[in-house]
Write a protein that holds these residues in place. Sequence first.
Motif, mmCIF file in Angstrom:
data_model
loop_
_atom_site.group_PDB
_atom_site.id
_atom_site.type_symbol
_atom_site.label_atom_id
_atom_site.label_comp_id
_atom_site.label_asym_id
_atom_site.label_seq_id
_atom_site.Cartn_x
_atom_site.Cartn_y
_atom_site.Cartn_z
ATOM 1 N N GLY A 335 0.779 -1.186 -0.187
ATOM 2 C CA GLY A 335 -0.115 -0.131 -0.035
ATOM 3 C C GLY A 335 0.663 1.374 0.215
ATOM 4 O O GLY A 335 0.171 2.365 0.175
ATOM 5 N N VAL A 336 2.126 1.029 -0.221
ATOM 6 C CA VAL A 336 2.931 2.428 -0.351
ATOM 7 C C VAL A 336 3.081 2.759 -1.565
ATOM 8 O O VAL A 336 3.450 1.949 -2.607
ATOM 9 C CB VAL A 336 4.467 1.987 0.256
ATOM 10 N N ASP A 337 2.887 4.132 -1.954
ATOM 11 C CA ASP A 337 3.341 4.631 -3.167
ATOM 12 C C ASP A 337 4.769 4.909 -3.268
ATOM 13 O O ASP A 337 5.304 5.979 -2.782
ATOM 14 C CB ASP A 337 2.518 5.981 -3.439
ATOM 15 N N CYS A 338 5.290 4.234 -4.148
ATOM 16 C CA CYS A 338 6.855 4.086 -4.125
ATOM 17 C C CYS A 338 7.342 5.010 -5.528
ATOM 18 O O CYS A 338 6.631 4.782 -6.498
ATOM 19 C CB CYS A 338 7.700 2.901 -4.211
ATOM 20 N N VAL A 339 8.041 6.205 -5.118
ATOM 21 C CA VAL A 339 8.517 6.980 -6.257
ATOM 22 C C VAL A 339 9.857 7.106 -6.389
ATOM 23 O O VAL A 339 10.619 7.312 -5.452
ATOM 24 C CB VAL A 339 7.769 8.484 -5.770
ATOM 25 N N THR A 340 10.457 6.849 -7.753
ATOM 26 C CA THR A 340 11.731 6.874 -7.957
ATOM 27 C C THR A 340 12.334 8.199 -8.424
ATOM 28 O O THR A 340 11.698 8.837 -9.427
ATOM 29 C CB THR A 340 12.369 5.726 -9.018
ATOM 30 N N GLY A 341 13.203 8.742 -7.622
ATOM 31 C CA GLY A 341 13.436 10.174 -7.998
ATOM 32 C C GLY A 341 13.967 11.015 -6.907
ATOM 33 O O GLY A 341 14.278 10.391 -5.793
ATOM 34 N N SER A 342 14.689 12.164 -7.341
ATOM 35 C CA SER A 342 15.358 13.025 -6.291
ATOM 36 C C SER A 342 14.237 13.851 -5.644
ATOM 37 O O SER A 342 13.704 14.674 -6.331
ATOM 38 C CB SER A 342 16.387 13.955 -6.842
ATOM 39 N N ALA A 343 13.913 13.891 -4.132
ATOM 40 C CA ALA A 343 12.984 14.585 -3.569
ATOM 41 C C ALA A 343 13.622 16.098 -3.191
ATOM 42 O O ALA A 343 14.869 16.283 -2.834
ATOM 43 C CB ALA A 343 12.703 14.106 -2.292
ATOM 44 N N GLU A 344 12.871 17.038 -3.204
ATOM 45 C CA GLU A 344 13.420 18.277 -2.910
ATOM 46 C C GLU A 344 12.012 18.969 -1.916
ATOM 47 O O GLU A 344 10.859 19.093 -2.681
ATOM 48 C CB GLU A 344 13.556 19.194 -3.881
ATOM 49 N N ILE A 345 12.470 19.478 -0.781
ATOM 50 C CA ILE A 345 11.193 19.992 -0.232
ATOM 51 C C ILE A 345 11.182 21.476 -0.165
ATOM 52 O O ILE A 345 12.089 22.050 -0.123
ATOM 53 C CB ILE A 345 11.778 19.873 1.560
ATOM 54 N N LYS A 346 10.144 21.682 -0.605
ATOM 55 C CA LYS A 346 9.854 23.000 -1.088
ATOM 56 C C LYS A 346 9.166 23.964 0.044
ATOM 57 O O LYS A 346 9.547 25.229 0.132
ATOM 58 C CB LYS A 346 8.822 23.239 -2.283
ATOM 59 N N THR A 347 8.263 23.318 0.760
ATOM 60 C CA THR A 347 7.776 24.072 1.851
ATOM 61 C C THR A 347 7.427 23.181 2.935
ATOM 62 O O THR A 347 7.649 21.875 2.448
ATOM 63 C CB THR A 347 6.304 24.665 1.540
ATOM 64 N N PRO A 348 7.134 23.328 3.984
ATOM 65 C CA PRO A 348 6.724 22.096 5.096
ATOM 66 C C PRO A 348 5.475 21.224 4.743
ATOM 67 O O PRO A 348 5.369 20.131 5.208
ATOM 68 C CB PRO A 348 6.332 22.957 6.496
ATOM 69 N N TRP A 349 4.803 21.791 3.672
ATOM 70 C CA TRP A 349 3.877 21.074 3.070
ATOM 71 C C TRP A 349 3.955 20.499 1.728
ATOM 72 O O TRP A 349 3.037 19.688 1.174
ATOM 73 C CB TRP A 349 2.430 22.043 3.094
ATOM 74 N N GLN A 350 5.101 20.739 0.944
ATOM 75 C CA GLN A 350 5.092 20.345 -0.312
ATOM 76 C C GLN A 350 6.468 19.850 -0.698
ATOM 77 O O GLN A 350 7.630 20.166 -0.201
ATOM 78 C CB GLN A 350 4.885 21.527 -1.418
ATOM 79 N N VAL A 351 6.740 18.792 -1.166
ATOM 80 C CA VAL A 351 7.518 18.029 -1.662
ATOM 81 C C VAL A 351 7.835 17.681 -3.253
ATOM 82 O O VAL A 351 6.908 17.292 -3.745
ATOM 83 C CB VAL A 351 7.782 16.586 -0.992
ATOM 84 N N GLU A 352 8.670 18.300 -3.826
ATOM 85 C CA GLU A 352 8.868 18.209 -5.263
ATOM 86 C C GLU A 352 9.619 16.929 -5.804
ATOM 87 O O GLU A 352 10.854 16.710 -5.217
ATOM 88 C CB GLU A 352 9.212 19.281 -5.847
ATOM 89 N N VAL A 353 9.088 15.902 -6.720
ATOM 90 C CA VAL A 353 9.970 14.765 -7.324
ATOM 91 C C VAL A 353 9.641 14.818 -8.725
ATOM 92 O O VAL A 353 8.580 14.816 -9.001
ATOM 93 C CB VAL A 353 9.273 13.488 -6.559
ATOM 94 N N ASN A 354 10.841 14.724 -9.335
ATOM 95 C CA ASN A 354 10.494 14.628 -10.958
ATOM 96 C C ASN A 354 9.907 15.764 -11.618
ATOM 97 O O ASN A 354 9.169 15.535 -12.314
ATOM 98 C CB ASN A 354 10.213 13.336 -11.336
ATOM 99 N N GLY A 355 9.816 17.039 -10.795
ATOM 100 C CA GLY A 355 8.912 18.147 -11.501
ATOM 101 C C GLY A 355 7.570 18.048 -11.104
ATOM 102 O O GLY A 355 6.959 18.943 -11.533
ATOM 103 N N GLU A 356 7.146 17.139 -10.262
ATOM 104 C CA GLU A 356 5.818 17.213 -9.655
ATOM 105 C C GLU A 356 5.833 17.275 -8.306
ATOM 106 O O GLU A 356 6.465 16.869 -7.556
ATOM 107 C CB GLU A 356 5.174 15.683 -10.208
#
Length: 707
Positions: A335-356
């Motif tokens: 049940g885990v949504d596995c995402v391959t890519g580099s994460a970047e924390i934009k705000t305390p509520w937002q994480v950007e991965v692969n441009g999304e």
Amino acid sequence: MSRSKWILLGVVALAMVLFFVLDLRQYLTLDLFSELYRENPGKTQLIYFLVYVAVTAFSLPGAAIMTVVGGAVFGLWTGVVLVSFASTIGATLAFLISRTLLRDWVQKRFGSYLESINQGIEREGAFYLFTMRLIPAIPFFVINLVMGLTPMKVWRFFWVSQLGMLAGTLVYVNAGAQLGQVQEFSLQGILTPGLIVSFLLLALFPWCARFALARVRQRKLYQNYPMPDKFDTNMVVIGAGSAGLVSSYIAAAVKAKVSLVEKHRMGGDCLNTGCVPSKALIRSARVKHYAEQASHYGLKVPEVEVDFPAVMERVQRVISTIEPHDSIERFTGLGVDCVTGSAEIKTPWQVEVNGETITTRNIVIATGARPFVPPIPGLDQVGYLTSDNVWELRQQPARLLVIGGGPIGCELAQAFSRLGSQVVQLDMAPRIMPREDRDVSEAVAERFAAEGIDIRVDHKPVLFESDGDCKWLMAEHQGEQVRIEFDQLLMAVGRKANTEGFGLDRLDIGTTPQGTLEVNEYLQTSYPNIFACGDVAGPYQFTHTASHQAWYATVNALFGRWKKFKVDYSVIPWATFTDPEVARVGLNEQEADEKGIEYEVTRYDISDLDRAIADEEAHGFIKVLTVPGRDRILGVTIVGYHAAELITEYVGAMKHKLGLNKILGTIHIYPTLSESNKFVAGEWKRAHAPQRLLAWVEKYHRRLRGG
């Protein structure tokens, strides 16, 4: 110390002596001030004011009583004015006394330790002080004295204290005012609505103040980061090592929507470059060692030839076999949504991965750590291996230089030596495995030396050089330059937390002096909805500790608004998989000595154990530290065959508060290595046998024999 400081110190000391010797506290009573107030109100207010200032300035007991007395004698508003200004003036005088007498000495002696505190005071000192004043978790007199040692300005201390203590003053003075209105001290007279409300305010004030401050702090912290109206997930986990996998697993198990982001390989360091490959290599090396010792078992074995590429391919095969346990397919099925890519924390509520962008209520940082490589001149010129890339080797190094005497350096040094490399192990410390007791590190060093490892302790790497295929290190030892030649270099001097490259600098999330993320006892960073666990958080960089922390981080993230759990580090075991193995839980002798903790040592030599003798593994020892005169376990160190397995019994005992008597009273199978745990408990029991009682019992038996 100057003459003026000596005079001030004398005045303070004299005031304290007179207060206690003359028992002046007996005069800080409601009856005394009430009688004086009836005769001369103005004079009484002045006396009360001056006495309150003196009590606070000299940090004498009685301020809380006087606050209530002020309300009972002068009423609510007059009492609030008197107490508010008297307490602030007195606190400021205490602040100045502390600064005059102690600040220079403390800052000079402990300046390096206080640097971060000083910076925090200069940056947000007013808010820190206001928080402590509003929620008196620390006694006010301690706050006065400690703040005097910081760079806080006097005027700022005065007005922040005035405002911070006002709410508490109002509550306490009101309680006194209500008590002053009681006509008769009977049950009916005391249980008036006003007095009941006052006592409720006294009880609820700290909770209300803490809640209000938390709201103010949160509003200030998130003022530039508005919360989205809705979220894509309940939690985003960054890093799929041990901590990240466990966090994701738990979140999915409790039906939260969770996204797990990993830019490299699932399983993290432990599976791909750490625990798993190193233990696979150690096993191959140990089998070769057993073959060489076959004659001890009455066997004749032809000379063993090492196929080094095959050994390293076996390591990769072991990784591949375990890999499905940590795979994307398995965790997606959970049940885990596995995402391959580099994460970047934009705000305390937002994480950007692969441009999304993923919006989330909580973020768990589990980015792990990497080998630390010190900046030694010439290092890049000669090239080097670390625990990350040593597994890519397919040609065995004839001469291997291992720099580092910790667990990783020791494990790999022995493994390569047993496989046939000529190994030199170098460390700046006076001995290998410096975190362990001296007898432990000496036992391992003796085995290493017997197996041909050249241990060079107290050697400082200075310069790497090369000339064609020849490479060497110039090291400093006891003031002399030493040249050490090698073919391959393995750097194993520790690990550095991965805190860069994914947006933490944007949020100004702090790090500790050790380089790990700064987290509180709930594993929260400076942002309450951003957590960290595993190697990136410390303080222990073990796979099992990462899994342990992951539970706390996940539960606190998902359910912390209702109940939060403080992470428990009370019983943390670890092991170094050398031969002999070294396993430990709790304190060892050098840590107990450093902390000033009294202890007794009980030791059992495993060479006396039947199973160890039968297995030709009769070496090592168990050392148990206990509270003097009691069987409560403070710590255990085991050196020997399968020490990492044997330590588990003590981990359970310490976790569930079981002493050596319980271990002694537990049946252990014969013949097993675990019997050694019972025997060390027997050694403790024998040392604490009631000799006087046994003497009487001996007389009893003698009498029964007719003696």
